[in-house]
Design a protein around this motif. Structure first.
Motif, PDB file in Angstrom:
ATOM      1  N   TYR A  37      30.446 140.366  38.846  1.00  0.00           N
ATOM      2  CA  TYR A  37      31.662 140.420  39.649  1.00  0.00           C
ATOM      3  C   TYR A  37      32.858 139.691  39.044  1.00  0.00           C
ATOM      4  O   TYR A  37      33.998 139.966  39.400  1.00  0.00           O
ATOM      5  N   GLU A  38      32.618 138.749  38.126  1.00  0.00           N
ATOM      6  CA  GLU A  38      33.709 137.908  37.662  1.00  0.00           C
ATOM      7  C   GLU A  38      33.983 137.992  36.161  1.00  0.00           C
ATOM      8  O   GLU A  38      35.091 137.720  35.720  1.00  0.00           O
ATOM      9  N   ASP A  39      32.980 138.356  35.371  1.00  0.00           N
ATOM     10  CA  ASP A  39      33.077 138.240  33.917  1.00  0.00           C
ATOM     11  C   ASP A  39      33.490 139.567  33.289  1.00  0.00           C
ATOM     12  O   ASP A  39      33.073 140.628  33.733  1.00  0.00           O
ATOM     13  N   ASN A  40      34.295 139.496  32.239  1.00  0.00           N
ATOM     14  CA  ASN A  40      34.746 140.698  31.541  1.00  0.00           C
ATOM     15  C   ASN A  40      33.833 141.103  30.384  1.00  0.00           C
ATOM     16  O   ASN A  40      34.043 142.152  29.776  1.00  0.00           O
ATOM     17  N   GLU A  41      32.862 140.273  30.053  1.00  0.00           N
ATOM     18  CA  GLU A  41      31.978 140.593  28.937  1.00  0.00           C
ATOM     19  C   GLU A  41      31.128 141.820  29.265  1.00  0.00           C
ATOM     20  O   GLU A  41      30.649 141.988  30.391  1.00  0.00           O
TER      21      GLU A  41
END
Length: 209
Positions: A37-41
Motif C-alpha cells: 500500500y505504501e512502497d513504490n518498489e
C-alpha cells in the motif's frame, strides 16, 4: 544448548489484517502490507517459515488489485493452494496445460480468452511457470501472447526455492518482462528459504530494486 521454544514477532494488525479481524499480525506480514500500500518498489522478497503465515500476506495483494497471478512450481502445489484460497472465499481459476486447447495461434487465443473470461469474476489465477515461459518464448505463436501479462496487476511466485538454475533463469526473465510491461506492478517472491544469490541477481544484474 537447550532451546525450549521460538516465536515470530507480533504487532498490531495493519491494513487488511485489521479489516479481516486479526487479533495481531506478525511483523513480516505488516511489512508486506506496507509494501503493497505504501512502497513504490516493484519487487519484494518474503522469507518466512512454513506455517508462519506467509500465505496470508498474499491476501493483501489480492484485495488491493483487480486480478492477481499466483505461480507455483508444481501442479500438486497449484491444486493444493487453490483449495486453500477457495476455503477462504477467494474466487480462483486454475491455468495449466490441461486448461488450454489447440496449437500455435489457436492456443494463444485460448490463453487470452481464458484470462478474459475468468478475470471478469475471479480474483486470482493460479498457474505454473511453464505457461508464462511459453508465452515469452513465443511457443504459443504471435506477439499477442505477451498480452497475457498485461491482465495482471500483481504476481506472486511462491515456494521459489524449488526452482533449479534453469527454471530460475526463466523467473528472472519473467520478472523483467512484467516490471517493464505493467506500470505499478507488484511482484512478490515468497519462500521459506529463498536463494540470496537469486535475489542479488535481480537487483544487481537486472536493475530492479
Amino acid at each position: 544448548m537447550l532451546v525450549r521454544g521460538a516465536s515470530l514477532a507480533t504487532e498490531e494488525p495493519l491494513y487488511g489484517y485489521e479489516r479481516r479481524g486479526f487479533e495481531y499480525a506478525r511483523g513480516f506480514q505488516n511489512r508486506v502490507a506496507e509494501w503493497v500500500y505504501e512502497d513504490n518498489e516493484t519487487v519484494a522478497v518474503l522469507r518466512a517459515p512454513t506455517g508462519g503465515g506467509k500465505t496470508a500476506t498474499f491476501h493483501e495483494l489480492i484485495e488491493s488489485r483487480s486480478l492477481t497471478l499466483l505461480v507455483y512450481p508444481t501442479n500438486a502445489l497449484l491444486r493444493q493452494q487453490r483449495t486453500r484460497f477457495e476455503r477462504k472465499g477467494v474466487d480462483t481459476a486454475v491455468l495449466n496445460s490441461n486448461t488450454l486447447e489447440g496449437y500455435g495461434h489457436e492456443r494463444t487465443e485460448n490463453l487470452l480468452q481464458f484470462v478474459d473470461r475468468y478475470g471478469a469474476d475471479h480474483s486470482v489465477v493460479i498457474t505454473n511457470p511453464d505457461i508464462l515461459q511459453a508465452a515469452i518464448q513465443d511457443m504459443y505463436r504471435g506477439d499477442q501472447a505477451m498480452d497475457f501479462f498485461d491482465r495482471f496487476e500483481a504476481i506472486v511466485y511462491d515456494e521459489f526455492h524449488f526452482y533449479d538454475a534453469l527454471a530460475a533463469s526463466g523467473l528472472l526473465l519473467q520478472t523483467k518482462v512484467i516490471s517493464e510491461r505493467i506500470p505499478g506492478a507488484k511482484i512478490l517472491l515468497a519462500s521459506a528459504t529463498p536463494d540470496e544469490q537469486f535475489v542479488k541477481f535481480i537487483s544487481e544484474r537486472i536493475g530492479i530494486n
